[in-house]
Design an enzyme around this catalytic site. Structure first.
Site, PDB file in Angstrom:
ATOM      1  N   GLY A 135       0.817  -1.210   0.000  1.00  0.00           N
ATOM      2  CA  GLY A 135       0.000   0.000   0.000  1.00  0.00           C
ATOM      3  C   GLY A 135       0.847   1.254   0.000  1.00  0.00           C
ATOM      4  O   GLY A 135       1.728   1.429  -0.837  1.00  0.00           O
ATOM      5  N   PHE A 160      -3.476  -2.159  -8.460  1.00  0.00           N
ATOM      6  CA  PHE A 160      -4.128  -0.861  -8.623  1.00  0.00           C
ATOM      7  C   PHE A 160      -3.367   0.041  -9.595  1.00  0.00           C
ATOM      8  O   PHE A 160      -3.219   1.244  -9.356  1.00  0.00           O
ATOM      9  CB  PHE A 160      -4.294  -0.150  -7.278  1.00  0.00           C
ATOM     10  CG  PHE A 160      -5.049  -0.939  -6.248  1.00  0.00           C
ATOM     11  CD1 PHE A 160      -6.230  -1.581  -6.570  1.00  0.00           C
ATOM     12  CD2 PHE A 160      -4.574  -1.052  -4.943  1.00  0.00           C
ATOM     13  CE1 PHE A 160      -6.936  -2.311  -5.619  1.00  0.00           C
ATOM     14  CE2 PHE A 160      -5.260  -1.778  -3.990  1.00  0.00           C
ATOM     15  CZ  PHE A 160      -6.452  -2.408  -4.334  1.00  0.00           C
ATOM     16  N   GLU A 246       2.633  15.349  -8.852  1.00  0.00           N
ATOM     17  CA  GLU A 246       1.539  14.379  -8.942  1.00  0.00           C
ATOM     18  C   GLU A 246       0.375  14.809  -8.054  1.00  0.00           C
ATOM     19  O   GLU A 246      -0.795  14.770  -8.465  1.00  0.00           O
ATOM     20  CB  GLU A 246       2.018  12.993  -8.518  1.00  0.00           C
ATOM     21  CG  GLU A 246       0.909  11.956  -8.514  1.00  0.00           C
ATOM     22  CD  GLU A 246       1.376  10.573  -8.084  1.00  0.00           C
ATOM     23  OE1 GLU A 246       0.512   9.700  -7.864  1.00  0.00           O
ATOM     24  OE2 GLU A 246       2.595  10.363  -7.967  1.00  0.00           O
ATOM     25  N   GLU A 371      -4.870  10.446   5.277  1.00  0.00           N
ATOM     26  CA  GLU A 371      -4.165  10.194   6.537  1.00  0.00           C
ATOM     27  C   GLU A 371      -2.660  10.388   6.378  1.00  0.00           C
ATOM     28  O   GLU A 371      -2.002  10.988   7.237  1.00  0.00           O
ATOM     29  CB  GLU A 371      -4.479   8.765   7.016  1.00  0.00           C
ATOM     30  CG  GLU A 371      -5.915   8.557   7.464  1.00  0.00           C
ATOM     31  CD  GLU A 371      -6.912   8.475   6.314  1.00  0.00           C
ATOM     32  OE1 GLU A 371      -8.111   8.696   6.558  1.00  0.00           O
ATOM     33  OE2 GLU A 371      -6.487   8.200   5.160  1.00  0.00           O
TER      34      GLU A 371
END
Length: 384
Positions: A135, A160, A246, A371
């Site tokens: 992740g 992903f 980005e 977060e």
């Protein structure tokens, strides 16, 4: 960082007019169909290339328009304002992220190999960071790249990955030194036609249906040593160097998308009547719209400030984190309130506001979760 240029207001206006004409002709009539198919046609990339919309702010020597970086951001904003967020995500990866890595870090030979075909849309690109077990923890990635003579052998998987189905070239993050943590990460320009490269089935998502998202697998994938992007072991530093733009791009998408939803809601409440008058005349409606407009303009002001800092290489990692956090959270709030103003109709696919709502949800997750953004901001204040 390579020098950043901006366009005059007249140039931006001309590009916008050209862009909107292209969208009206090549995207608007077909977008609902692509959403149902859960993918855009490969040919669209070539059409965007032929129209001069890909890598617009890259050097003209590679066939690009040589426009300012603000034109690239404008294209993303307009895509999202018009409710084409799924396409905007793929565009952002190709034109605003991969192109940036290649232009800022790549060798002249690497640029000549890939950028002209990226400009024309012959080559579609992706960037592969996220892994099933890692992740946001990039330092915890397990994909490896082992030097073997004049090659590297890559093994591992990613998930992903936006543009993963169509991608012809992927910037792959891999560990070249498994004992060095973040300092052991390197970047590779991987040709997707090489043996050992495989794609999983397209990942079906809650929103952004036509944005192709896939798992990628590398099984003893051998790439030449000159596929290394930048210096070995510097991958994490490059990621941190390029992440601000980005995140700026994600914020641009958030602001364009929120604007589009607000425009839609204003039109609806002006026409829709209840209890003998337009919904726009109820105080609750007026106050909700006023709050949405204010939040949107506050984020637009922060975006303009950050873009001005980015141009002179003064936008920090913290600036980018604050911008992404503020803009994407605003996007969710504003679109949620806009959908509420549609009542039950807002929950139906017949009304475009429902797609605004679905497509927005991922924005506080990819490119660094809200977060993680808050942690980055907090570290600038009180340290780790």
């Amino acid at each position: 960082m390579t020098a950043v240029t901006t366009s005059t207001q007249e140039e931006v206006t001309l590009f916008r007019e050209m862009t909107l004409r292209f969208f009206a002709q090549e995207i608007t009539p077909y977008y609902d169909e692509w959403e149902r198919a859960h993918i855009v046609p490969r040919e669209l990339w070539r059409k965007m290339g032929a129209a001069g919309l890909l890598l617009v702010d890259m050097p003209e020597q590679y066939g690009a328009a040589g426009a300012g970086f603000d034109v690239c951001q404008m294209i993303q904003e307009e895509l999202c304002r018009l409710n084409f967020h799924g396409l905007a995500s793929g565009y952002n990866i190709h034109s605003n992220i991969v192109a940036l890595y290649l232009n800022n870090i790549g060798t002249p030979e690497q640029k000549e190999q890939w950028m002209p075909r990226m400009v024309t849309g012959e080559v579609v690109t992706a960037i592969a960071m996220t892994e099933p077990g890692a992740g946001s923890d990039l330092a915890g990635m397990r994909t490896s790249a082992v030097r073997d003579g004049d090659s590297y052998i890559i093994n591992g998987s990613k998930t992903f990955i936006t543009n993963g189905i169509h991608a012809d070239m992927v910037v792959v993050c891999a560990k070249t030194d498994s004992s060095a943590g973040a300092k052991g990460i390197s970047l590779f320009l991987v040709d997707a036609s090489l043996p050992g490269f495989a794609r999983g089935k397209k990942i079906e998502k809650m929103g952004q249906h036509c944005s192709d998202t896939a798992e990628l697998f590398f099984d003893n994938l051998r790439v030449p040593a000159n596929a290394l992007l930048g210096a070995e072991g510097r991958g994490f530093a490059y990621l941190m160097q390029e992440l601000p733009r980005e995140r700026l791009g994600v914020a641009v998408q958030a602001i364009g998308h929120a604007q589009g939803a607000l425009d839609l809601a204003v039109a609806y409440v002006t026409e829709r009547k209840a209890f003998g008058q337009p919904i726009s005349q109820f105080q609750n409606t007026r106050f909700k719209l006023a709050q949405a407009k204010t939040e949107l303009e506050l984020c637009r002001a922060l975006l303009e400030k950050c873009m001005a800092k980015f141009v002179v290489d003064e936008m920090s990692v913290t600036d980018a984190a604050m911008l992404k956090f503020a803009a994407t959270e605003m996007q969710l709030r504003v679109i949620n309130e806009c959908l509420q103003l549609f009542g039950g109709y807002g929950y139906t696919d017949e009304y475009p506001i429902s797609r605004f709502y679905r497509d927005a949800r991922i924005q506080t997750i990819y490119g660094g979760t809200s977060e993680i953004m808050q942690e980055v901001i907090a570290r600038s204040l009180v340290g780790r």
